[in-house]
Design an enzyme around this catalytic site. Structure first.
Site, PDB file in Angstrom:
ATOM      1  N   TYR A 141       0.978 -18.095 -36.782  1.00 33.75           N
ATOM      2  CA  TYR A 141       1.847 -19.108 -36.184  1.00 33.75           C
ATOM      3  C   TYR A 141       2.342 -18.693 -34.799  1.00 33.75           C
ATOM      4  O   TYR A 141       2.774 -19.526 -34.016  1.00 33.75           O
ATOM      5  CB  TYR A 141       3.062 -19.398 -37.084  1.00 33.75           C
ATOM      6  CG  TYR A 141       2.712 -20.064 -38.395  1.00 33.75           C
ATOM      7  CD1 TYR A 141       1.473 -20.648 -38.599  1.00 33.75           C
ATOM      8  CD2 TYR A 141       3.623 -20.104 -39.436  1.00 33.75           C
ATOM      9  CE1 TYR A 141       1.141 -21.254 -39.804  1.00 33.75           C
ATOM     10  CE2 TYR A 141       3.304 -20.710 -40.642  1.00 33.75           C
ATOM     11  CZ  TYR A 141       2.068 -21.280 -40.824  1.00 33.75           C
ATOM     12  OH  TYR A 141       1.755 -21.885 -42.009  1.00 33.75           O
ATOM     13  N   LYS A 192      -5.589 -11.286 -47.999  1.00 35.37           N
ATOM     14  CA  LYS A 192      -7.005 -11.627 -48.116  1.00 35.37           C
ATOM     15  C   LYS A 192      -7.798 -10.450 -47.540  1.00 35.37           C
ATOM     16  O   LYS A 192      -8.565 -10.597 -46.572  1.00 35.37           O
ATOM     17  CB  LYS A 192      -7.253 -12.944 -47.350  1.00 35.37           C
ATOM     18  CG  LYS A 192      -8.603 -13.564 -47.555  1.00 35.37           C
ATOM     19  CD  LYS A 192      -8.767 -14.261 -48.887  1.00 35.37           C
ATOM     20  CE  LYS A 192     -10.169 -14.839 -49.008  1.00 35.37           C
ATOM     21  NZ  LYS A 192     -10.501 -15.297 -50.357  1.00 35.37           N
ATOM     22  N   ASP A 224      -6.187 -16.506 -52.667  1.00 28.90           N
ATOM     23  CA  ASP A 224      -6.784 -17.614 -53.429  1.00 28.90           C
ATOM     24  C   ASP A 224      -6.496 -17.439 -54.917  1.00 28.90           C
ATOM     25  O   ASP A 224      -6.153 -18.396 -55.624  1.00 28.90           O
ATOM     26  CB  ASP A 224      -8.288 -17.739 -53.147  1.00 28.90           C
ATOM     27  CG  ASP A 224      -9.017 -16.403 -53.147  1.00 28.90           C
ATOM     28  OD1 ASP A 224      -8.349 -15.352 -53.081  1.00 28.90           O
ATOM     29  OD2 ASP A 224     -10.256 -16.400 -53.233  1.00 28.90           O
ATOM     30  N   ASP A 248       3.953 -19.605 -46.470  1.00 29.47           N
ATOM     31  CA  ASP A 248       4.309 -21.006 -46.239  1.00 29.47           C
ATOM     32  C   ASP A 248       3.740 -21.857 -47.373  1.00 29.47           C
ATOM     33  O   ASP A 248       4.431 -22.690 -47.974  1.00 29.47           O
ATOM     34  CB  ASP A 248       3.693 -21.429 -44.890  1.00 29.47           C
ATOM     35  CG  ASP A 248       4.223 -22.760 -44.400  1.00 29.47           C
ATOM     36  OD1 ASP A 248       5.061 -23.362 -45.092  1.00 29.47           O
ATOM     37  OD2 ASP A 248       3.779 -23.203 -43.332  1.00 29.47           O
ATOM     38  N   ASP A 252       5.842 -23.225 -51.159  1.00 27.66           N
ATOM     39  CA  ASP A 252       5.951 -24.637 -51.533  1.00 27.66           C
ATOM     40  C   ASP A 252       5.304 -24.901 -52.892  1.00 27.66           C
ATOM     41  O   ASP A 252       5.808 -25.698 -53.690  1.00 27.66           O
ATOM     42  CB  ASP A 252       5.296 -25.539 -50.469  1.00 27.66           C
ATOM     43  CG  ASP A 252       6.292 -25.956 -49.395  1.00 27.66           C
ATOM     44  OD1 ASP A 252       7.378 -25.341 -49.335  1.00 27.66           O
ATOM     45  OD2 ASP A 252       5.985 -26.881 -48.627  1.00 27.66           O
TER      46      ASP A 252
END
Ligand code: NAD
Length: 357
Positions: A141, A192, A224, A248, A252
């Site tokens: 980001y 990852k 994943d 992020d 959620d």
């Protein structure tokens, strides 16, 4: 020593839910020896109305000098046409940056009394209590270079840069291990590393930091798989620590496991455990001003403030047990109401928690 709390109610339901959390804090102050001084300032749209800026100088100064910040929510459709730097949401980014809040803590707790609110089967989620620690100021980001460029063949290409320096990984890992030490002593680091160099470094640094926390067990999981495990068997997790992008998404996902946005608190911490505490929900313009919003997420944010910044774990536990007790009594705001329970408004819910303290 008296601790200073900046109270920033904000917009929409922000002032309604914040008022209830303040009631709870004031009761602890009056009857349970909590030494705090509360000071309120406008933020977001309310601050724009009053001072033509979503994060006025005086509000920022108060937030900087306070030991902790309790925030309601910001935003509203009437501000959507403002230039980006004057929009209410800009105040949140400004506060995070100015206060150097790099660790975002998002608990996902499903009270057994509310198990039917989740879209997952009760036997999978009832009693869920996990904490996601998300790095908040780095990663793709913010990484440079970023942008759009035109390739030799005339086609456009977008690019962003995922990067983490060792100190950024180390400091958020320490927050996660310290938090786990106050919970069930398990940290699952999510990345990852099978594909990304940044993740390889992440795993290496987290493993190194873990040596300083011998009583906490560390495991690693690819993102994943973590996304899958969160819906398959979410109760296996205590604390998950991860970067900004993965966090992020996973936070959620975890929030939705509980099915009730009005119940979930959050904290954003700096290197000295100073924090900004806020519900994860927004200003809910659709129900603002009607006295029906659920104040429990904000009340539980105040409990997090007591635990993580004010070092008052017993009082934090007192608030959390009071919330559980009002749910046992069958009290529900409209968002969590089900057949057979009693529907109450924002203030009644706040009063009931105060009673139950
Ligand atoms: P929202 O969280 O405000 O509302 C989503 C839905 O959940 C709405 O139906 C709302 O009524 C309901 N809801 C939210 N909190 C509730 C509560 N405490 N009790 C009962 N019901 C509740 O998200 P949105 O509608 O996408 O955004 C509305 C505004 O809030 C926008 O301006 C957005 O930018 C802003 N926002 C602010 C924050 C923040 O301040 N941290 C976070 C998210 C969104």
């Amino acid at each position: 020593m008296t601790k200073k709390i900046a109270v920033l109610p904000g917009d929409g339901i922000g002032p309604e839910v914040t008022a209830e959390a303040v009631k709870v804090l004031e009761r602890l102050q009056r009857d349970f020896g909590l030494k705090i001084a509360l000071e309120t300032a406008p933020v977001g749209g309310a601050a724009y109305e009053a001072h033509k800026h979503p994060l006025p100088e005086a509000t920022l100064r108060l937030a900087k000098h306070a030991d902790a910040v309790l925030l309601g929510a910001v935003g509203g459709t009437r501000y959507d046409a403002l230039p980006r730097e004057l929009r209410p949401e800009k105040a949140l980014l400004g506060l995070r940056a100015e206060l150097q809040l790099f660790a975002n803590l998002r608990p996902a707790i499903l009270y057994p009394q509310l198990a039917s609110a989740s879209t997952l089967r009760p036997e999978v989620v009832a009693g869920l209590d996990l904490l996601i620690v998300r790095e908040l100021t780095g990663d793709i980001y913010f990484g440079e270079p970023r942008g759009l460029r035109t390739l030799a063949n005339g086609e456009r290409e977008g690019f962003n840069t995922m990067k983490y320096a060792e100190h950024e990984i180390e400091r958020v890992a320490r927050v996660a291990f310290a938090a786990a030490g106050k919970r069930r002593r398990q940290v699952c680091s999510v990345e990852k590393a099978n594909v990304l160099e940044t993740s390889g470094l992440w795993r290496e640094v987290v493993t190194r930091v873990a040596r300083d926390y011998a009583d906490v067990e560390l495991t690693h999981m690819y993102v994943d798989n973590a996304a899958m495990q969160l819906v398959r068997a979410p109760r296996q997790f205590d604390v998950m620590v991860t970067g900004n992008l993965f966090g992020d998404i996973l936070s959620d996902e975890a929030a939705m496991l509980t099915g009730s946005i009005g119940m979930l608190p959050s904290a954003s911490l700096d290197a000295r455990n100073k924090g900004m505490y806020e519900p994860i929900h927004g200003s809910a313009p659709d129900i603002a001003g009607r006295g029906v919003a659920n104040p429990l997420a904000t009340i539980l944010s105040a409990a997090m403030m007591l635990r993580y910044t004010l070092d008052e774990p017993l009082l934090a536990g007192r608030i959390e047990r009071a919330v559980s007790k009002v749910l046992d009594q069958g009290l529900r705001t409209a968002d969590i109401w089900t057949e057979g329970t009693s529907k109450v408004g924002t203030q009644q819910m706040g009063d009931a928690v105060v009673q139950a303290l």
